[in-house]
Design an enzyme around this catalytic site. Structure first.
Site, PDB file in Angstrom:
ATOM      1  N   GLY A 118     -25.951 -74.577  -8.764  1.00 12.26           N
ATOM      2  CA  GLY A 118     -24.539 -74.330  -9.021  1.00 12.26           C
ATOM      3  C   GLY A 118     -24.091 -72.962  -8.521  1.00 12.26           C
ATOM      4  CG  ASP A 141     -16.975 -69.185 -12.156  1.00 16.61           C
ATOM      5  OD1 ASP A 141     -17.771 -69.477 -11.249  1.00 16.61           O
ATOM      6  OD2 ASP A 141     -17.076 -69.623 -13.321  1.00 16.61           O
ATOM      7  CG  ASP A 156     -22.172 -71.861 -12.568  1.00 17.04           C
ATOM      8  OD1 ASP A 156     -22.904 -72.453 -11.747  1.00 17.04           O
ATOM      9  OD2 ASP A 156     -22.071 -72.229 -13.756  1.00 17.04           O
ATOM     10  CB  VAL A 203     -13.861 -66.640 -15.338  1.00 19.95           C
ATOM     11  CG1 VAL A 203     -13.840 -65.120 -15.482  1.00 19.95           C
ATOM     12  CG2 VAL A 203     -14.571 -67.276 -16.527  1.00 19.95           C
TER      13      VAL A 203
END
Length: 267
Positions: free
Chosen positions: A117, A16, A119, A23
């Site tokens: 997004g 990510d 994420d 990450v």
């Protein structure tokens, strides 16, 4: 070079790309073998990123040859192709990238779903899968985001606030006598000196803000009082324990979400 194999089973590499932190982790079936965080650096080349990723994998005792699939989520478009190329170099596998055309299993009821997004989508997928729906997700990172999946399992929106460190840096840059401080909680909310007052504002102030926003979410959306709230993000460990609300701390939420999305598209 190979693509993601149809019905491929085994270990995957999930990455990510966030504004401040990348990450990455490896998941074998349902077991997260490791999760590491490194600073996001847009000035690094493909080779430099490949070296970092490969080092993280090997330092955690994983053989690159055992990786059977890869997935990337990114909110930093200039870095996406660079990291893709780095992953291809290491694994020989074309990464799956979370975005349009990728099946997430998460209906997105927003004015323009394309602007959400990746994420936020990944975290919402994991939270609803792990903790059921409705669920509120708090991500404490560069920005602090609070989002919600409704009782029908659809992503319906949220709020975006300046992150803890962003707020502190803005405050210090605009004042002559305030200093940068570490994000350690002071012993009491009421600071007896400038450093403790700054720390209290950063830690307890943001915790109180999150508590208050959760109350507003539940009231506005008429969510049940026992609706689960789950938190993740690089600074969640410092802020969430100071919240009054019961909030589940799940630092692996993004890795879990990417594994779920990978399985829905490849297996």
């Amino acid at each position: 070079m190979t693509g993601q194999g149809e019905n491929e089973k085994g270990m995957i590499l999930a990455i990510d790309i966030g504004n401040s932190t990348i990450v990455m982790g490896c998941v074998n079936d349902e077991t997260i073998l490791f999760e590491e965080r490194v600073a996001t650096r847009s000035d690094k080349t493909k080779i430099e990123h490949a070296m970092v990723i490969k080092s993280m994998i090997e330092l955690n005792g994983v053989n690159v040859e055992d990786i059977k699939g890869t997935i990337i989520a990114s909110v930093v478009p200039p870095l996406t192709n660079v990291i893709k190329a780095a992953v291809r170099m290491i694994t020989g596998i074309e990464p799956l990238v979370v975005g349009p055309g990728v099946k997430t299993g998460l209906p997105i009821r927003m004015d323009d779903p394309r602007t959400v997004g990746s994420d936020l989508i990944v975290a919402a997928v994991a939270a609803s899968h792990e903790y059921g729906s409705p669920v509120i997700i708090v991500d404490v990172g560069t920005a602090t985001t609070i989002t919600v999946v409704d009782e029908e399992g659809a992503y319906i929106g949220g709020v975006i606030m300046p992150g803890v460190q962003v707020s502190q840096e803005a405050l210090v840059s605009k004042t002559a006598q305030l200093l940068h401080v570490s994000l350690d909680a002071p012993p009491k909310v009421v600071g007896k000196n400038t450093i403790d007052a700054l720390r209290s504002g950063a830690i307890y102030g943001n915790a109180a803000c999150i508590d208050g926003m959760i109350d507003k979410f539940k009231n506005e959306l008429e969510l049940p009082e026992d609706t689960a709230v789950v938190a993740t993000g690089g600074l969640s460990g410092e802020i969430i324990p100071k919240c009054e609300r019961e909030i589940i701390l799940d630092r692996n939420l993004l890795i879990k979400g990417m594994k779920i999305i990978y399985d829905r598209n490849v297996n």
